[in-house]
Design a protein around this motif. Structure first.
Motif, PDB file in Angstrom:
ATOM      1  N   TRP A  57       0.798  -1.219   0.000  1.00 26.48           N
ATOM      2  CA  TRP A  57       0.000   0.000   0.000  1.00 26.48           C
ATOM      3  C   TRP A  57       0.833   1.274   0.000  1.00 26.48           C
ATOM      4  O   TRP A  57       0.278   2.376   0.021  1.00 26.48           O
ATOM      5  CB  TRP A  57      -0.923   0.017   1.232  1.00 26.48           C
ATOM      6  N   TYR A  95      -0.166   4.935  -1.366  1.00 27.81           N
ATOM      7  CA  TYR A  95      -1.588   5.026  -1.690  1.00 27.81           C
ATOM      8  C   TYR A  95      -2.241   6.182  -0.933  1.00 27.81           C
ATOM      9  O   TYR A  95      -2.034   6.346   0.267  1.00 27.81           O
ATOM     10  CB  TYR A  95      -2.294   3.718  -1.317  1.00 27.81           C
ATOM     11  N   SER A 114      -0.715   9.840   2.500  1.00 26.37           N
ATOM     12  CA  SER A 114      -0.361   8.599   1.813  1.00 26.37           C
ATOM     13  C   SER A 114       0.082   7.537   2.819  1.00 26.37           C
ATOM     14  O   SER A 114       0.599   7.847   3.883  1.00 26.37           O
ATOM     15  CB  SER A 114       0.748   8.855   0.792  1.00 26.37           C
ATOM     16  N   GLY A 145      -6.472   2.717  -8.449  1.00 29.98           N
ATOM     17  CA  GLY A 145      -6.378   4.014  -7.803  1.00 29.98           C
ATOM     18  C   GLY A 145      -7.713   4.690  -7.585  1.00 29.98           C
ATOM     19  O   GLY A 145      -7.755   5.824  -7.115  1.00 29.98           O
ATOM     20  N   ASP A 189     -10.360   0.771  -4.637  1.00 27.45           N
ATOM     21  CA  ASP A 189      -9.075   0.089  -4.489  1.00 27.45           C
ATOM     22  C   ASP A 189      -8.937  -0.285  -3.022  1.00 27.45           C
ATOM     23  O   ASP A 189      -8.280   0.402  -2.236  1.00 27.45           O
ATOM     24  CB  ASP A 189      -7.944   1.022  -4.940  1.00 27.45           C
TER      25      ASP A 189
END
Length: 412
Positions: free
Chosen positions: A229, A232, A242, A364, A368
């Motif tokens: 991850w 992300y 993120s 994305g 997701d």
């Protein structure tokens, strides 16, 4: 054993949970508030209350349950329980107390409640698990309801304190607190094996010890616990930043790392981050399979008109059909074999039922939600099928062969 009274209410949609009215206020009765299917393929969520007088079971207790359920299943995007609400059944156990509220040792308050709920001087909310289990056992005796999935104890008190438990134990919630829905989701995160991610800046504590066996806490970023991850950013909650390795987690400012800057397990008024959400989905599928039922495949089927499966939730589960290994597409819960014009002979037909989030992985977008092995979220069923040629077709074939033989004789 005390007499057991069971009251099973017709299933209600979550949209009208606010209209739920409790049944008898007698101790150790239960009601099924949401029935989405047999317990063998659902997660059973069980509420029990403490500090509710008999006259409050039909009012305050009901209101607190409904507020909690609204937070679970009707909250904004990013909350996995909302997507998987049909994977859950919801039940309530009714237990009457002599007085409202809970003991508060720091404030020298004592009340007479059925489960002995208490705010400890250390700031924890507790009640007597043995009494709660006995009450639940008496109410649910011989009901077939699983009593080790999600257990929620609502305490009729308003101090902001909750107490989560890991798997098979009671999570206790101050149900009169104004933001009970946020607190309940945070505490229920522990039921799904998530650790707290907060710590005190004043503590200056450093953890020195072995790796933590939790999905959302690690002692060493080099272990790559959630590397899948990294980077992300959740489009539904950009404030979380993120996914990375942020130092400070599980009561220690140093030596433990969490996946996001801030999330539900750090602050209750935030969403779950990608790592926590994935863990909840993982645990749901540990209990629930994509299919409830399907056409028996015990024997070879001769000229079946159609094949069918029944999913837990057709809005969540896609069904892709295959004939002899070739995909026919995502066609829903049934396959019309006649429409395929299969050649006579033997065929293998397969239905692959899978969570639709697998179609969105790594794109994305807002779905997701899964970056682990797809096998956890899918189930396949195969049938051996024999297609027999129709009699008319067989007869026509014989006529054509006879005519062809006659033409050859005349030419000779």
């Amino acid at each position: 054993m005390q007499a057991v009274m069971r009251s099973v209410v017709k299933p209600l949609s979550l949209a009208v949970l606010g209209a739920v009215v409790a049944g008898s206020a007698g101790a150790q009765t239960y009601e099924t508030l949401v029935d989405n299917g047999a317990s063998r393929n659902r997660m059973d969520m069980i509420f029990i209350g403490d500090g509710y007088r008999a006259s409050e079971l039909d009012t305050t207790y009901t209101q607190h349950i409904n507020s909690t359920l609204a937070g679970f299943f009707e909250s904004p995007k990013g909350n996995p329980l909302g997507r998987y609400k049909k994977f859950f059944n919801v039940h309530r156990v009714n237990v009457a107390s002599n007085q409202s509220g809970a003991d508060d040792l720091a404030r020298n308050i004592t009340v007479d409640t059925a489960l002995d709920a208490v705010y400890s001087t250390a700031g924890h909310l507790r009640f007597d698990d043995r009494k709660a289990n006995n009450a639940m056992g008496a109410a649910l005796f011989n009901s077939g309801i699983d009593t080790d999935d999600v257990l929620l104890g609502l305490v009729n008190a308003g101090r902001y304190i909750g107490s989560g438990s890991y798997g098979g134990s009671w999570t206790r919630i101050s149900a009169a607190y104004a933001k009970v829905d946020d607190v309940a989701l945070h505490e229920t995160g522990h039921t799904f094996g998530l650790a707290d991610e907060y710590y005190s800046f004043r503590s200056n504590r450093r953890y020195v010890g072995p790796e933590i066996p939790k999905w959302n806490v690690t002692t060493d970023p080099a272990l790559g616990k959630w590397d899948r991850w990294l980077g992300y950013e959740d489009p539904d909650a950009p404030e979380m930043g993120s996914i990375g390795y942020y130092e400070g987690a599980q009561y220690y400012e140093f030596g433990k790392y969490r996946p996001s800057s801030i999330s539900k397990m750090r602050s209750p008024n935030r969403p779950f981050d990608a790592v926590g959400r994935e863990k909840i989905i993982h645990d749901i599928y540990e209990e629930v399979s994509p299919l409830d039922r399907y056409l028996s495949n015990d024997v070879t089927l001769t000229d079946p008109v159609s094949l069918w499966v029944e999913t837990v939730d057709a809005q969540v589960i896609n069904v892709e059909w295959f004939v002899d290994g070739e995909s026919q597409g995502v066609l829903g819960e049934s396959l019309d074999l006649a429409s395929l014009s299969l050649l006579a002979g033997e065929h293998v037909v397969k239905a692959r039922a899978y969570d639709a989030i697998l179609d969105h992985a790594f794109t994305g977008d807002s779905m997701d939600w899964w970056r682990l092995d797809a096998g956890n979220l899918e189930q396949s069923i195969s049938w051996n099928v024999v297609v027999v040629p129709e009699p008319a077709t067989a007869g026509m074939t014989l006529v054509m062969l006879t005519l062809m033989r006659g033409c050859r004789r005349r030419r000779a």
